[in-house]
Design a protein around this motif. Structure first.
Motif, PDB file in Angstrom:
ATOM      1  N   GLN A 218      -1.923 -10.875  -7.153  1.00  0.00           N
ATOM      2  CA  GLN A 218      -1.034 -11.054  -6.009  1.00  0.00           C
ATOM      3  C   GLN A 218      -0.551  -9.678  -5.589  1.00  0.00           C
ATOM      4  O   GLN A 218      -0.070  -8.911  -6.429  1.00  0.00           O
ATOM      5  CB  GLN A 218       0.186 -11.901  -6.375  1.00  0.00           C
ATOM      6  N   ILE A 219      -0.681  -9.383  -4.305  1.00  0.00           N
ATOM      7  CA  ILE A 219      -0.153  -8.132  -3.772  1.00  0.00           C
ATOM      8  C   ILE A 219       0.963  -8.492  -2.811  1.00  0.00           C
ATOM      9  O   ILE A 219       0.733  -9.125  -1.778  1.00  0.00           O
ATOM     10  CB  ILE A 219      -1.255  -7.300  -3.104  1.00  0.00           C
TER      11      ILE A 219
ATOM     12  N   GLN B 297       6.071  -4.115  -2.658  1.00  0.00           N
ATOM     13  CA  GLN B 297       5.140  -3.072  -3.083  1.00  0.00           C
ATOM     14  C   GLN B 297       4.796  -3.264  -4.554  1.00  0.00           C
ATOM     15  O   GLN B 297       4.915  -2.362  -5.381  1.00  0.00           O
ATOM     16  CB  GLN B 297       5.706  -1.670  -2.804  1.00  0.00           C
ATOM     17  N   GLN B 298       4.343  -4.481  -4.867  1.00  0.00           N
ATOM     18  CA  GLN B 298       3.959  -4.843  -6.234  1.00  0.00           C
ATOM     19  C   GLN B 298       2.604  -5.522  -6.256  1.00  0.00           C
ATOM     20  O   GLN B 298       2.275  -6.282  -5.351  1.00  0.00           O
ATOM     21  CB  GLN B 298       4.957  -5.826  -6.849  1.00  0.00           C
TER      22      GLN B 298
ATOM     23  N   PRO C 152      -4.681  -5.226   5.106  1.00  0.00           N
ATOM     24  CA  PRO C 152      -4.986  -6.586   5.546  1.00  0.00           C
ATOM     25  C   PRO C 152      -4.364  -7.641   4.641  1.00  0.00           C
ATOM     26  O   PRO C 152      -4.298  -7.474   3.431  1.00  0.00           O
ATOM     27  CB  PRO C 152      -6.509  -6.647   5.465  1.00  0.00           C
ATOM     28  N   ARG C 153      -3.939  -8.720   5.272  1.00  0.00           N
ATOM     29  CA  ARG C 153      -3.358  -9.840   4.542  1.00  0.00           C
ATOM     30  C   ARG C 153      -4.406 -10.911   4.277  1.00  0.00           C
ATOM     31  O   ARG C 153      -5.491 -10.883   4.841  1.00  0.00           O
ATOM     32  CB  ARG C 153      -2.210 -10.445   5.365  1.00  0.00           C
ATOM     33  N   GLY C 154      -4.039 -11.852   3.435  1.00  0.00           N
ATOM     34  CA  GLY C 154      -4.876 -13.008   3.185  1.00  0.00           C
ATOM     35  C   GLY C 154      -5.626 -12.950   1.869  1.00  0.00           C
ATOM     36  O   GLY C 154      -5.406 -12.067   1.043  1.00  0.00           O
TER      37      GLY C 154
ATOM     38  N   THR D  23       5.157 -11.452   1.549  1.00  0.00           N
ATOM     39  CA  THR D  23       6.065 -11.821   0.470  1.00  0.00           C
ATOM     40  C   THR D  23       5.560 -13.085  -0.217  1.00  0.00           C
ATOM     41  O   THR D  23       4.850 -13.879   0.397  1.00  0.00           O
ATOM     42  CB  THR D  23       7.515 -12.035   0.988  1.00  0.00           C
ATOM     43  N   PHE D  24       5.912 -13.250  -1.485  1.00  0.00           N
ATOM     44  CA  PHE D  24       5.534 -14.456  -2.249  1.00  0.00           C
ATOM     45  C   PHE D  24       6.741 -15.286  -2.521  1.00  0.00           C
ATOM     46  O   PHE D  24       7.820 -14.849  -2.653  1.00  0.00           O
ATOM     47  CB  PHE D  24       4.849 -14.056  -3.583  1.00  0.00           C
TER      48      PHE D  24
END
Length: 166
Positions: A10-11, A16-17, A49-51, A165-166
């Motif tokens: 998970q990014i 910033q983790q 990039p996201r996803g 964000t998660f």
């Protein structure tokens, strides 16, 4: 022993983790540095990039820590402050590369949003570069010691979920 077939990454761009997740549990957390330009998928944007992605290739196995890469090839150089001073224009890609491929057609796969063709990596960076703050040109930067550990821990095909964000 952790079952690596069930591992994922998970990014979290806001924190910033990078987190290693195994069996639904976070097993390791690393400070990272993603794009100074923030999240985004367009080629040439300098954004992260996201996803959903997967690790497509692992590059650099067996090379020394601080090995320098240009175009995914080891240059034969080892990063030093003197080398950096002689080459101030370089965006340093060091130690190991985990090359990502997008899994979401139209979002991070295909056309002008293709993460693989954008050369989006998780890679090492000089130790003086800040972690925990966005500063890259789109890639996910890690400390060299951290990328060494992660590289040895995750196989090709590992799922990588990049979110704000998660």
């Amino acid at each position: 022993m952790v079952d690596t077939r069930k591992q994922s990454l998970q990014i979290d761009l806001s924190l910033q983790q990078l987190r290693v997740v195994a069996g639904g549990e976070i097993t390791t957390t690393y400070a990272i540095s993603t794009a100074l330009n923030g999240p985004g998928e367009q080629q040439g944007s300098g954004c992260t990039p996201r996803g959903l992605h997967r690790i497509r290739l692992k590059i650099g196995a067996g090379l020394p820590e601080n090995a320098v890469f240009i175009g995914r090839r080891y240059t034969g150089e080892i990063y030093t402050p003197e080398l950096a001073n002689a080459n101030p224009q370089r965006d340093w890609i060091l130690t190991r590369i985990l090359w990502l491929t997008g899994l979401e057609s139209g979002n991070n796969r295909g056309g002008s949003v293709d993460s693989l063709r954008r050369f989006i990596y998780i890679h090492g960076t000089p130790d003086h570069e800040p972690m925990g703050a966005a500063a890259s040109h789109g890639c996910i930067r890690m400390r060299n010691s951290d990328i060494l550990t992660l590289f040895n821990q995750v196989p090709v095909g590992t799922l990588v979920d990049i979110r704000e964000t998660f």
